[in-house]
Design a protein around this motif. Sequence first.
Motif, mmCIF file in Angstrom:
data_model
loop_
_atom_site.group_PDB
_atom_site.id
_atom_site.type_symbol
_atom_site.label_atom_id
_atom_site.label_comp_id
_atom_site.label_asym_id
_atom_site.label_seq_id
_atom_site.Cartn_x
_atom_site.Cartn_y
_atom_site.Cartn_z
ATOM 1 N N ALA A 59 -12.974 -3.546 -7.268
ATOM 2 C CA ALA A 59 -12.438 -2.105 -6.871
ATOM 3 C C ALA A 59 -11.065 -2.463 -6.232
ATOM 4 N N ARG A 60 -10.690 -3.430 -6.163
ATOM 5 C CA ARG A 60 -9.264 -3.271 -5.177
ATOM 6 C C ARG A 60 -8.104 -2.683 -5.995
ATOM 7 N N THR A 61 -8.040 -3.070 -7.249
ATOM 8 C CA THR A 61 -6.975 -2.468 -8.121
ATOM 9 C C THR A 61 -7.119 -1.039 -8.734
ATOM 10 N N GLY A 62 -8.427 -0.572 -8.387
ATOM 11 C CA GLY A 62 -8.603 0.962 -9.127
ATOM 12 C C GLY A 62 -9.738 0.847 -10.184
ATOM 13 N N ARG A 63 -10.047 -0.559 -10.470
ATOM 14 C CA ARG A 63 -11.037 -0.698 -11.459
ATOM 15 C C ARG A 63 -11.931 -1.712 -10.857
ATOM 16 N N LEU A 64 -13.235 -1.703 -11.183
ATOM 17 C CA LEU A 64 -14.120 -2.656 -10.810
ATOM 18 C C LEU A 64 -13.455 -4.378 -11.084
ATOM 19 N N LEU A 65 -12.973 -4.629 -12.019
ATOM 20 C CA LEU A 65 -12.110 -5.688 -12.007
ATOM 21 C C LEU A 65 -10.844 -5.324 -12.702
ATOM 22 N N ALA A 66 -9.829 -6.161 -12.157
ATOM 23 C CA ALA A 66 -8.644 -5.868 -12.472
ATOM 24 C C ALA A 66 -8.279 -6.272 -14.138
ATOM 25 N N LEU A 102 -5.592 6.721 -4.358
ATOM 26 C CA LEU A 102 -4.835 6.617 -3.016
ATOM 27 C C LEU A 102 -3.558 5.517 -3.505
ATOM 28 N N GLY A 103 -3.962 4.496 -4.320
ATOM 29 C CA GLY A 103 -2.670 3.796 -4.671
ATOM 30 C C GLY A 103 -1.640 4.474 -5.311
ATOM 31 N N MET A 127 6.063 5.859 -1.396
ATOM 32 C CA MET A 127 7.195 4.813 -1.103
ATOM 33 C C MET A 127 8.146 4.621 -1.955
ATOM 34 N N ASN A 128 8.013 5.290 -3.363
ATOM 35 C CA ASN A 128 9.093 5.490 -4.193
ATOM 36 C C ASN A 128 10.098 6.426 -3.895
ATOM 37 N N ALA A 129 9.402 7.456 -3.271
ATOM 38 C CA ALA A 129 10.480 8.586 -2.696
ATOM 39 C C ALA A 129 11.276 8.130 -1.427
ATOM 40 N N TYR A 130 10.633 7.270 -0.659
ATOM 41 C CA TYR A 130 11.387 6.633 0.282
ATOM 42 C C TYR A 130 12.341 5.605 -0.138
ATOM 43 N N ILE A 131 12.309 4.656 -1.058
ATOM 44 C CA ILE A 131 13.029 3.921 -1.613
ATOM 45 C C ILE A 131 14.529 4.384 -2.342
ATOM 46 N N GLU A 132 14.155 5.600 -2.893
ATOM 47 C CA GLU A 132 15.263 6.323 -3.534
ATOM 48 C C GLU A 132 16.486 6.435 -2.444
ATOM 49 N N GLU A 133 16.287 6.536 -1.191
ATOM 50 C CA GLU A 133 17.166 6.655 -0.209
ATOM 51 C C GLU A 133 17.565 5.567 0.783
ATOM 52 N N SER A 134 16.562 4.458 0.532
ATOM 53 C CA SER A 134 16.484 3.329 1.292
ATOM 54 C C SER A 134 17.562 2.212 0.974
ATOM 55 N N LYS A 135 18.205 1.565 1.867
ATOM 56 C CA LYS A 135 18.775 0.216 1.832
ATOM 57 C C LYS A 135 18.067 -1.037 2.378
ATOM 58 N N ILE A 136 16.985 -0.718 2.759
ATOM 59 C CA ILE A 136 16.263 -1.942 3.298
ATOM 60 C C ILE A 136 15.107 -2.413 2.307
ATOM 61 N N VAL A 137 14.664 -1.446 1.428
ATOM 62 C CA VAL A 137 13.533 -1.611 0.493
ATOM 63 C C VAL A 137 13.898 -1.338 -0.917
ATOM 64 N N ARG A 138 13.663 -2.526 -1.606
ATOM 65 C CA ARG A 138 14.435 -2.597 -3.167
ATOM 66 C C ARG A 138 13.345 -1.853 -4.086
ATOM 67 N N LEU A 139 11.924 -2.381 -3.833
ATOM 68 C CA LEU A 139 11.132 -1.678 -4.631
ATOM 69 C C LEU A 139 9.698 -1.831 -4.439
ATOM 70 N N VAL A 140 8.600 -1.072 -4.791
ATOM 71 C CA VAL A 140 7.328 -1.005 -4.359
ATOM 72 C C VAL A 140 6.563 -1.505 -5.792
ATOM 73 N N ARG A 141 5.402 -2.375 -5.698
ATOM 74 C CA ARG A 141 4.914 -2.530 -6.898
ATOM 75 C C ARG A 141 3.422 -2.688 -6.681
ATOM 76 N N GLY A 142 2.479 -2.598 -7.646
ATOM 77 C CA GLY A 142 1.014 -2.694 -7.235
ATOM 78 C C GLY A 142 0.046 -2.027 -8.335
ATOM 79 N N LYS A 143 -1.103 -2.220 -8.099
ATOM 80 C CA LYS A 143 -2.149 -1.275 -8.757
ATOM 81 C C LYS A 143 -3.190 -0.947 -7.788
ATOM 82 N N GLY A 144 -3.729 0.129 -7.919
ATOM 83 C CA GLY A 144 -4.876 0.692 -6.888
ATOM 84 C C GLY A 144 -4.158 0.435 -5.465
ATOM 85 N N LEU A 145 -4.992 -0.203 -4.654
ATOM 86 C CA LEU A 145 -4.619 -0.330 -3.328
ATOM 87 C C LEU A 145 -4.229 -1.799 -3.043
#
Length: 426
Positions: free
Chosen positions: A240-247, A334-335, A342-360
């Motif tokens: 269930a980690r990625t939002g499905r029982l199995l990724a 929640l993911g 995080m993407n909203a924050y990254i739009e104005e951030s100089k320290i974070v380039r991107l966020v990526r992932g699935k689920g949590l």
Amino acid sequence: MAVLEHISSQEAMALENKYGAQNYHPLPVVLSRGEGVFVWDVEGKKYYDFLSAYSSVNQGHCHPKIVSALNEQAGTLALTSRAFYNDMLGRYEKFATQYFGYDKLLPINTGAEAVETAIKLCRKWAYEVKGIDLNKAKIVVCKNNFHGRTTTIISFSNDPVARKNFGPYTEGFIKVEYDNLKELEETFMAHDDIAGFLVEPIQGEAGVYVPSEDYLIKAKALCEQYNVLFIADEVQTGIARTGRLLASCGNCSCPKRDCSGTPDVKPDILVLGKALSGGMYPVSAVLSTNEIMNVIQPGNHGSTFGGNPLAAAVAISALEVVRDEELALNAERLGKLFRKHMNAYIEESKIVRLVRGKGLLNAIVINDDEESDTAWNICLRLRDNGLLAKPTHGNIIRFAPPLVMTDHELEECVSIITSTLKEFEA
């Protein structure tokens, strides 16, 4: 020393440094208690856990149902070895095979052991079913993989820290680029002695690399075309980690879950661990079809602790929690919320380039090189601010909280993360 005798953080770290092998570089925090999404250090400070023991405690720390199953079985019968039958293993095997949709399960203890088991199973199938010449079978793996640290597994790692000075290495593996179907097919075409393709649906340790939407389903189709076993290492991404029982599998048994539009991939060999026990006990498993699993005969493979009744009881309970509390649905929802913030924050951030992932299972990439200590220093400040996470590959911070987290808790954690990152903005 009495079990409940108090020990300070400095004393605990000093003991490990003096008497323990230095094979880890922990964040300097000493934990003594956990409940749900929280952990406490020995001085009583409370933290959000955003690592979940590398996705082992998806069900939350010390889930009462799993604790109860552990205690009840521990007081009844813990270990028999496989020299005898026990009254829990068959129940667990039936439950888990029906839960994940397979014919048979081979019980083992740790994730690395389960990967080793899958490799042996694949090779034996190659010789006895596919007809590859003895000792010629090859398994294709992906670059930047992480499947464990046994001698065989590091033989096909390209992490110099894991490999250096541990040779000679085991032969029989071909490395290809992750998420590269062209190279995968060219490799299949160039070799007629390939037995399997071992892959992580998401490369977690490498920095939470999510492949293209169609990668897994097309890779599985290539495996079928060339009679190669598709082996999915879901030790970290499963349960269930990625939002499905199995990724890896869109056609899963998640309750009230419409998986349409996601890759429908059923691995020939499925490797599970970590959250299979809710972090309560070392439990891992390899699942497959009758045709594949039946090549294993008595004496071919085993473990004194593999399939013990304590592990069986704990695993059943842990999987019931995932099902009954609909943790896959919670992780998916929640993911999306986490990445939106995080993407909203990254739009104005100089320290974070991107966020990526699935689920949590998510990661942020810090705008620095891998040799810098910026990500480590951010994690130290996150600790000071009440949230625990850990860098991977120098400039990447992985975020993987327990799946029992609530909306309010996630919002609070996002606030902690973004306010901490602001301290590092140039």
